[in-house]
Design a protein around this motif. Structure first.
Motif, PDB file in Angstrom:
ATOM      1  N   ILE A 111       1.144  -1.413  -0.245  1.00  0.00           N
ATOM      2  CA  ILE A 111      -0.072   0.114  -0.042  1.00  0.00           C
ATOM      3  C   ILE A 111       0.457   1.072  -0.063  1.00  0.00           C
ATOM      4  N   ALA A 112       1.690   1.090   0.551  1.00  0.00           N
ATOM      5  CA  ALA A 112       2.716   2.888   0.865  1.00  0.00           C
ATOM      6  C   ALA A 112       3.750   2.870  -0.816  1.00  0.00           C
ATOM      7  N   GLY A 113       4.234   1.410  -1.047  1.00  0.00           N
ATOM      8  CA  GLY A 113       4.127   1.708  -2.512  1.00  0.00           C
ATOM      9  C   GLY A 113       4.201   2.242  -3.393  1.00  0.00           C
ATOM     10  N   LEU A 114       3.112   1.315  -3.380  1.00  0.00           N
ATOM     11  CA  LEU A 114       0.944   1.758  -4.258  1.00  0.00           C
ATOM     12  C   LEU A 114       1.076   3.331  -4.224  1.00  0.00           C
ATOM     13  N   LEU A 115       0.933   3.514  -2.976  1.00  0.00           N
ATOM     14  CA  LEU A 115       0.451   5.392  -2.733  1.00  0.00           C
ATOM     15  C   LEU A 115       1.937   6.070  -3.474  1.00  0.00           C
ATOM     16  N   THR A 116       2.895   5.969  -3.093  1.00  0.00           N
ATOM     17  CA  THR A 116       4.194   6.713  -3.564  1.00  0.00           C
ATOM     18  C   THR A 116       4.025   6.594  -5.224  1.00  0.00           C
ATOM     19  N   LEU A 117       3.792   5.670  -5.460  1.00  0.00           N
ATOM     20  CA  LEU A 117       3.979   5.633  -7.128  1.00  0.00           C
ATOM     21  C   LEU A 117       2.772   6.490  -7.648  1.00  0.00           C
ATOM     22  N   LEU A 118       1.714   6.534  -7.047  1.00  0.00           N
ATOM     23  CA  LEU A 118       0.716   6.973  -8.112  1.00  0.00           C
ATOM     24  C   LEU A 118       0.555   8.350  -6.540  1.00  0.00           C
ATOM     25  N   ASN A 119       1.374   9.017  -6.476  1.00  0.00           N
ATOM     26  CA  ASN A 119       2.124  10.505  -5.580  1.00  0.00           C
ATOM     27  C   ASN A 119       2.359  11.327  -6.740  1.00  0.00           C
ATOM     28  N   PHE A 120       1.359  11.893  -7.526  1.00  0.00           N
ATOM     29  CA  PHE A 120       1.458  12.814  -8.759  1.00  0.00           C
ATOM     30  C   PHE A 120       3.605  13.208  -8.534  1.00  0.00           C
ATOM     31  N   THR A 121       3.949  13.619  -6.932  1.00  0.00           N
ATOM     32  CA  THR A 121       5.566  14.302  -6.614  1.00  0.00           C
ATOM     33  C   THR A 121       6.384  13.775  -7.424  1.00  0.00           C
ATOM     34  N   VAL A 122       6.348  12.605  -6.598  1.00  0.00           N
ATOM     35  CA  VAL A 122       6.919  11.527  -7.160  1.00  0.00           C
ATOM     36  C   VAL A 122       7.194  10.840  -9.005  1.00  0.00           C
ATOM     37  N   TYR A 123       6.249  11.180  -8.970  1.00  0.00           N
ATOM     38  CA  TYR A 123       5.654  10.877 -10.651  1.00  0.00           C
ATOM     39  C   TYR A 123       6.466  11.977 -11.710  1.00  0.00           C
ATOM     40  N   VAL A 124       6.475  13.579 -11.361  1.00  0.00           N
ATOM     41  CA  VAL A 124       6.277  14.435 -11.838  1.00  0.00           C
ATOM     42  C   VAL A 124       8.366  15.089 -11.734  1.00  0.00           C
ATOM     43  N   GLN A 125       9.142  14.174 -10.100  1.00  0.00           N
ATOM     44  CA  GLN A 125      10.396  14.345  -9.986  1.00  0.00           C
ATOM     45  C   GLN A 125      10.845  13.944 -11.067  1.00  0.00           C
ATOM     46  N   ALA A 126      10.243  12.340 -11.266  1.00  0.00           N
ATOM     47  CA  ALA A 126      10.591  10.893 -12.048  1.00  0.00           C
ATOM     48  C   ALA A 126      11.367  11.080 -13.681  1.00  0.00           C
ATOM     49  N   ARG A 127      10.627  12.456 -13.495  1.00  0.00           N
ATOM     50  CA  ARG A 127      10.323  12.551 -15.345  1.00  0.00           C
ATOM     51  C   ARG A 127      11.480  13.747 -15.918  1.00  0.00           C
ATOM     52  N   ILE A 128      12.272  14.359 -14.740  1.00  0.00           N
ATOM     53  CA  ILE A 128      12.588  15.644 -14.927  1.00  0.00           C
ATOM     54  C   ILE A 128      14.130  15.350 -14.434  1.00  0.00           C
ATOM     55  N   ALA A 129      14.852  16.691 -14.651  1.00  0.00           N
ATOM     56  CA  ALA A 129      16.151  15.981 -14.562  1.00  0.00           C
ATOM     57  C   ALA A 129      16.693  16.924 -13.662  1.00  0.00           C
ATOM     58  N   MET A 130      17.148  17.299 -12.500  1.00  0.00           N
ATOM     59  CA  MET A 130      16.093  17.843 -11.291  1.00  0.00           C
ATOM     60  C   MET A 130      17.277  17.052 -10.150  1.00  0.00           C
ATOM     61  N   LEU A 131      18.016  17.811  -8.900  1.00  0.00           N
ATOM     62  CA  LEU A 131      18.825  17.277  -8.240  1.00  0.00           C
ATOM     63  C   LEU A 131      17.413  16.619  -7.071  1.00  0.00           C
TER      64      LEU A 131
END
Length: 429
Positions: A111-131
């Motif tokens: 449940i914790a892992g799926l909610l992390t995956l579905l959290n928009f913040t994680v999705y967006v930061q996983a697709r941009i070249a930021m620190l």
């Protein structure tokens, strides 16, 4: 613990495949730089060329990772962002591991892992070249490593995992200084667990600080363990500056390395002009002012990438933190207190850090720990006829992810005003 030892690894493998596939889908759109990529990609190019220092406000690890991606896949959108997807997947798996090590249940960890995956913040930061994505991944993995050390059955295993945690924290600080407090938390957590054990067994403070007879972190004496953790993290942090010694122009020197840390601090604390997307720290949990990383014509269509949190996770997470604290006080549960403390510990530094401007994306790391609190609260309260409410919560989060997906993934929009469909509040951009 679950009946079979293979289930956590199977669940983690499935979660990793889902995360990486989702993060990589249309990764190269937009094909041009967006938001802070304009700072970090040129800095990564400077590292690859060993030309001259660039983006000296931050240490090098995040830019080294971007440069590594570019060396593997080319100086284009794929190269800039490829390793960010790996960091995002590592973050999802790290949260899964933290929940698994804390609560010993695959369901809670999933449940914790799926909610992390579905959290928009994680999705967006996983697709941009930021620190931030790299910093968060190393922090989460570092916490998981220290918890893994805590569960070790022998002193050698405990020490190996403890040192690994120090390496990961050193890399996290080498990506962004916002990771520094977690070294302090690690030491405080170690001492707190030992103190609780001593009190529970009627033993002395000396016993708590010594190495022998402990269920948690067997073979680790407190003072040597904390010294090793700090020394390893500091050594790794300074080793990450190695490429700077080979710049063709203004190369780093050993005599300047310490002074350079003060220069970075000065740049990070300087007073900056106002920005239309700036926001105050107290507003971030409420998502009052999210940020457009992109909203313009790109690759033949109007496209947008909004740095926003999943409302179910960010707002529901606040309720979960309160529920965990209440249950921790009522039940005397250190695990539930820790689940809430992860979020609080990640959020607290931003209240005191001397930054002249704040932005919603600073809340990225705290937002990652909300799924742990949610999963913990659901496991504690959803029992009997409510036992499937955790599944319902994941379904709600998934539904919101689907609804907002077009402005998270830079999908083509119908017209320049199409963004209004997702603007729930006047303060949203």
């Amino acid at each position: 613990m679950e009946h079979t030892k293979s289930r956590p690894w199977l669940a983690a493998a499935i979660l990793a495949i889902l995360a990486e596939a989702l993060f990589c889908f249309r990764l190269t759109i937009p094909s041009k730089l967006m938001f802070d990529e304009v700072h970090y990609v040129p800095a990564a190019r400077a590292l690859l060329a060993l030309g001259a220092p660039a983006n000296t406000e931050h240490p090098l690890v995040g830019k080294e990772m971007i440069a590594l991606g570019m060396s593997l896949f080319g100086d284009d959108a794929l190269g800039w962002r490829a390793l960010s997807t790996v960091a995002g997947t590592a973050t999802v798996l790290g949260v899964f591991a933290i929940a698994m090590l804390m609560f010993g249940r695959v369901r809670t960890a999933a449940i914790a892992g799926l909610l992390t995956l579905l959290n928009f913040t994680v999705y967006v930061q996983a697709r941009i070249a930021m620190l931030d994505g790299y910093m968060a991944a190393f922090v989460v993995l570092g916490i998981a490593s220290l918890l893994w050390s805590m569960r070790a059955r022998s002193a050698p295993a405990a020490w190996t995992r403890w040192v690994l945690g120090g390496v990961l924290f050193g890399l996290a600080v080498g990506a962004k200084w916002a990771a520094v407090p977690f070294l302090v938390y690690a030491g405080a957590g170690f001492l707190a667990v030992r103190a609780i054990e001593a009190r529970r067994h009627g033993r002395s403070v000396w016993w708590a600080l010594n190495a022998g007879g402990h269920r948690h972190w067997p073979g680790l004496a407190a003072v040597p363990a904390l010294m090793v953790l700090g020394a390893v993290a500091v050594a790794v942090y300074f080793l990450t500056f190695a490429p700077a010694f080979f710049y063709h122009m203004r190369p780093m020197t050993l005599s300047h390395l310490i002074a350079f840390q003060g220069e970075m601090y000065g740049q990070q604390t300087q007073v900056l002009p106002k920005h239309p997307y700036q926001s105050q720290w107290w507003s971030w949990p409420l998502m009052i002012r999210p940020i457009w990383y992109l909203y313009e014509m790109a690759d033949g269509a109007t496209r947008g990438v909004l740095m926003l949190g999943n409302p179910a996770v960010l707002w529901g997470g606040l309720v979960a933190v309160a529920a965990c604290l209440w249950a921790a006080w009522r039940d005397g549960s250190a695990k539930l207190a820790a689940a809430a403390g992860l979020w609080a510990g990640a959020y607290l530094p931003w209240i005191v850090i001397p930054k002249s401007l704040g932005f919603f994306y600073y809340y990225y790391l705290p937002s990652i720990f909300l799924p742990v609190a949610i999963a913990a609260a659901l496991a504690r309260y959803c029992k009997g006829r409510f036992e499937h409410w955790d599944e319902a919560f994941v379904i709600i989060a998934a539904g919101l992810f689907v609804i907002f997906f077009p402005i998270l993934s830079a999908a083509p929009l119908h017209d320049p005003q199409d963004f209004r469909r997702w603007m729930w509040f006047p303060t949203w951009p």
